[in-house]
Design an enzyme around this catalytic site. Structure first.
Site, PDB file in Angstrom:
ATOM      1  N   HIS A 108      78.369  38.810  -5.599  1.00  0.00           N
ATOM      2  CA  HIS A 108      78.594  37.596  -6.387  1.00  0.00           C
ATOM      3  C   HIS A 108      79.388  37.998  -7.628  1.00  0.00           C
ATOM      4  O   HIS A 108      78.847  38.180  -8.714  1.00  0.00           O
ATOM      5  CB  HIS A 108      77.270  36.945  -6.785  1.00  0.00           C
TER       6      HIS A 108
ATOM      7  N   ASP B 201      78.812  30.204  -4.482  1.00  0.00           N
ATOM      8  CA  ASP B 201      80.173  30.565  -4.044  1.00  0.00           C
ATOM      9  C   ASP B 201      80.498  29.879  -2.713  1.00  0.00           C
ATOM     10  O   ASP B 201      81.610  29.384  -2.514  1.00  0.00           O
ATOM     11  CB  ASP B 201      80.272  32.089  -3.904  1.00  0.00           C
TER      12      ASP B 201
HETATM   13  N1  LIG Z   1      74.308  33.989  -8.887  1.00  0.00           N
HETATM   14  C1  LIG Z   1      74.920  32.905  -9.350  1.00  0.00           C
HETATM   15  O1  LIG Z   1      75.551  32.170  -8.583  1.00  0.00           O
HETATM   16  C2  LIG Z   1      74.896  32.551 -10.818  1.00  0.00           C
HETATM   17  C3  LIG Z   1      75.513  31.357 -11.257  1.00  0.00           C
HETATM   18  C4  LIG Z   1      75.453  31.017 -12.605  1.00  0.00           C
HETATM   19  C5  LIG Z   1      74.805  31.860 -13.503  1.00  0.00           C
HETATM   20  N2  LIG Z   1      74.231  33.024 -13.064  1.00  0.00           N
HETATM   21  C6  LIG Z   1      73.492  33.919 -13.982  1.00  0.00           C
HETATM   22  O2  LIG Z   1      72.199  33.345 -14.216  1.00  0.00           O
HETATM   23  C7  LIG Z   1      71.669  33.863 -15.422  1.00  0.00           C
HETATM   24  C8  LIG Z   1      71.044  32.761 -16.266  1.00  0.00           C
HETATM   25  O3  LIG Z   1      72.013  31.824 -16.655  1.00  0.00           O
HETATM   26  P1  LIG Z   1      71.655  30.648 -17.687  1.00  0.00           P
HETATM   27  O4  LIG Z   1      72.919  29.901 -17.856  1.00  0.00           O
HETATM   28  O5  LIG Z   1      70.423  29.933 -17.299  1.00  0.00           O
HETATM   29  O6  LIG Z   1      71.374  31.513 -18.999  1.00  0.00           O
HETATM   30  P2  LIG Z   1      70.650  31.075 -20.347  1.00  0.00           P
HETATM   31  O7  LIG Z   1      71.103  32.062 -21.373  1.00  0.00           O
HETATM   32  O8  LIG Z   1      70.770  29.624 -20.608  1.00  0.00           O
HETATM   33  O9  LIG Z   1      69.102  31.378 -20.030  1.00  0.00           O
HETATM   34  C9  LIG Z   1      68.625  32.636 -19.721  1.00  0.00           C
HETATM   35  C10 LIG Z   1      67.143  32.641 -20.050  1.00  0.00           C
HETATM   36  O10 LIG Z   1      66.596  33.857 -19.523  1.00  0.00           O
HETATM   37  C11 LIG Z   1      65.654  34.321 -20.439  1.00  0.00           C
HETATM   38  N3  LIG Z   1      65.383  35.744 -20.146  1.00  0.00           N
HETATM   39  C12 LIG Z   1      66.115  36.835 -20.473  1.00  0.00           C
HETATM   40  N4  LIG Z   1      65.497  37.950 -20.051  1.00  0.00           N
HETATM   41  C13 LIG Z   1      64.365  37.553 -19.420  1.00  0.00           C
HETATM   42  C14 LIG Z   1      63.295  38.258 -18.779  1.00  0.00           C
HETATM   43  N5  LIG Z   1      63.267  39.584 -18.739  1.00  0.00           N
HETATM   44  N6  LIG Z   1      62.292  37.539 -18.247  1.00  0.00           N
HETATM   45  C15 LIG Z   1      62.277  36.199 -18.315  1.00  0.00           C
HETATM   46  N7  LIG Z   1      63.259  35.480 -18.927  1.00  0.00           N
HETATM   47  C16 LIG Z   1      64.280  36.149 -19.465  1.00  0.00           C
HETATM   48  C17 LIG Z   1      66.280  34.033 -21.803  1.00  0.00           C
HETATM   49  O11 LIG Z   1      65.327  34.054 -22.846  1.00  0.00           O
HETATM   50  C18 LIG Z   1      66.849  32.629 -21.558  1.00  0.00           C
HETATM   51  O12 LIG Z   1      65.900  31.626 -21.843  1.00  0.00           O
HETATM   52  C19 LIG Z   1      72.817  34.616 -16.077  1.00  0.00           C
HETATM   53  O13 LIG Z   1      72.664  35.997 -15.809  1.00  0.00           O
HETATM   54  C20 LIG Z   1      74.052  34.079 -15.372  1.00  0.00           C
HETATM   55  O14 LIG Z   1      75.128  35.011 -15.395  1.00  0.00           O
HETATM   56  C21 LIG Z   1      74.275  33.362 -11.746  1.00  0.00           C
END
Ligand SMILES: NC(=O)c1ccc[n+]([C@@H]2O[C@H](COP(=O)([O-])OP(=O)(O)OC[C@H]3O[C@@H](n4cnc5c(N)ncnc54)[C@H](O)[C@@H]3O)[C@@H](O)[C@H]2O)c1
Length: 330
Positions: A185, A157
């Site tokens: 966030h 952000d």
């Molecule tokens: N804070 C930020 O600025 C920000 C920015 C973008 C995305 N995000 C968040 O980041 C997260 C991941 O995004 P992504 O695009 O990589 O998602 P994605 O769906 O491509 O990948 C998520 C991965 O996490 C794994 N996973 C789920 N539960 C798990 C657990 N308990 N232990 C280990 N692995 C686990 C899944 O199997 C998958 O491989 C989402 O929650 C998204 O909303 C946060």
């Protein structure tokens, strides 16, 4: 000695964009060997195997070990840094409460595993949403690890805010600094440039004096940053991954190495009551980091009525999330 770094959600898209930067020294420096632990959930073993092959094929000089696993005890064993990307995704029609319930389970488990298996000085950054509250839950269950070792990512952000201002002024991104993200966030976050500075025509000026458009700063700018994640999803049909990975690197690099004099960065950290934010909430503040991997909240910045209202609004959302999460975590 090699640093051991675990990335959860290792088979996901953010992790894919993150691994290479981490393993080639962008965060911990060009001389620091790294052991990368790739942690995902059962069923993702084959995807992790592919990732291991790719990382191996990069033939990186600093990457001394790659450990793929779906077991928390292996995943968090002796880690120096934990990057918690994986979380329960919000599915269509899912209530906020159900999402929180699923994430309480995940981050309770990870907090307990970190407590049991990680180094006691482990540094943790939570990315998986709702990032602030997930970080708070994780901290709660890692009872023997200092609370200040748990953070939530709001650097994406901050980077978005900085880039919006730089674009508006037609100057390089690095010529804008000290933008702040207050709070959660989420779309209630408060991107604030009242104390930010820009370098314009070789002269340092306050951003609002350089922009000369209070209406843009108070309305369109704030909305654009607050809703940027949703705008990326709408266009890409996937959430931000490259920019999230870059922000994780920025967050950890500054936490690890320190921020330059006169500069600060935004991180979700446990509130000490500064700026009227309830102590104990995981709230994004401006912080200054030191080379010994510690940080402190920047104090005594001016807060006017406009800022107060926005800072309280995002605080109230965090209080609600915490209250809801507490229904499940006892
Ligand atoms: N804070 C930020 O600025 C920000 C920015 C973008 C995305 N995000 C968040 O980041 C997260 C991941 O995004 P992504 O695009 O990589 O998602 P994605 O769906 O491509 O990948 C998520 C991965 O996490 C794994 N996973 C789920 N539960 C798990 C657990 N308990 N232990 C280990 N692995 C686990 C899944 O199997 C998958 O491989 C989402 O929650 C998204 O909303 C946060």
């Amino acid at each position: 000695m090699a640093l051991r770094v675990v990335v959860t959600g290792a088979a996901g898209q953010i992790a894919y964009a993150l691994m290479y930067a981490l393993a080639k020294g962008d965060v911990f420096g060009p001389k620091q060997p790294i052991e990368l632990v790739l942690l995902d959930i059962s069923g993702m073993e084959e995807a992790l195997r592919g990732l291991v092959m790719e990382l191996t094929d990069c033939a990186l000089p600093l990457l001394t070990k790659i450990i793929p696993t779906v077991d928390y005890a292996v995943g968090f064993k002796d880690v120096d840094v934990a990057i918690l990307v994986g979380a329960m995704p919000r599915r269509e029609g899912m209530e906020r409460k159900d999402l929180l319930k699923a994430n309480v389970k995940i981050f309770k488990g990870q907090g307990e595993a970190i407590n049991e298996h990680a180094k006691k000085n482990v540094k943790v950054v939570v990315i998986g949403n709702p990032a602030n509250t997930n970080a708070l839950i994780c901290k709660k269950y890692a009872k023997d690890i200092p609370a200040e070792n748990f953070t939530a990512l709001t650097r994406l952000d901050q980077n978005r805010a900085q880039a919006q201002v730089a674009e508006r002024l037609g100057i390089p991104n690095n010529d804008v600094w000290n933008c702040i993200i207050w709070g959660n966030h989420s779309s209630t976050q408060y991107p604030d440039v009242r104390a930010a500075t820009a370098l314009v025509n070789g002269k340092e000026v306050k951003v609002h004096e350089a922009v000369k458009d209070e209406n843009w700063l108070k309305n369109e700018f704030i909305k654009t940053v607050q809703l940027r994640g949703a705008a990326v999803i709408k266009a890409r049909k996937l959430s931000s991954a490259m920019s999230a990975a870059k922000a994780i690197c920025d967050h950890l690099r500054d936490w690890w190495n320190g921020t330059p004099d006169g500069r600060w960065v935004s991180m979700g950290v446990i509130s000490d009551g500064s700026y009227g934010v309830e102590a104990g909430l995981m709230y994004s503040f401006p912080v200054k980091c030191k080379a010994d991997h510690t940080y402190e909240i920047v104090k005594d910045l001016d807060v006017n009525d406009f800022s107060r209202e926005k800072m309280d609004q995002t605080q109230n959302e965090l209080k609600d999330e915490m209250k809801m999460a507490m229904e499940f975590w006892w």
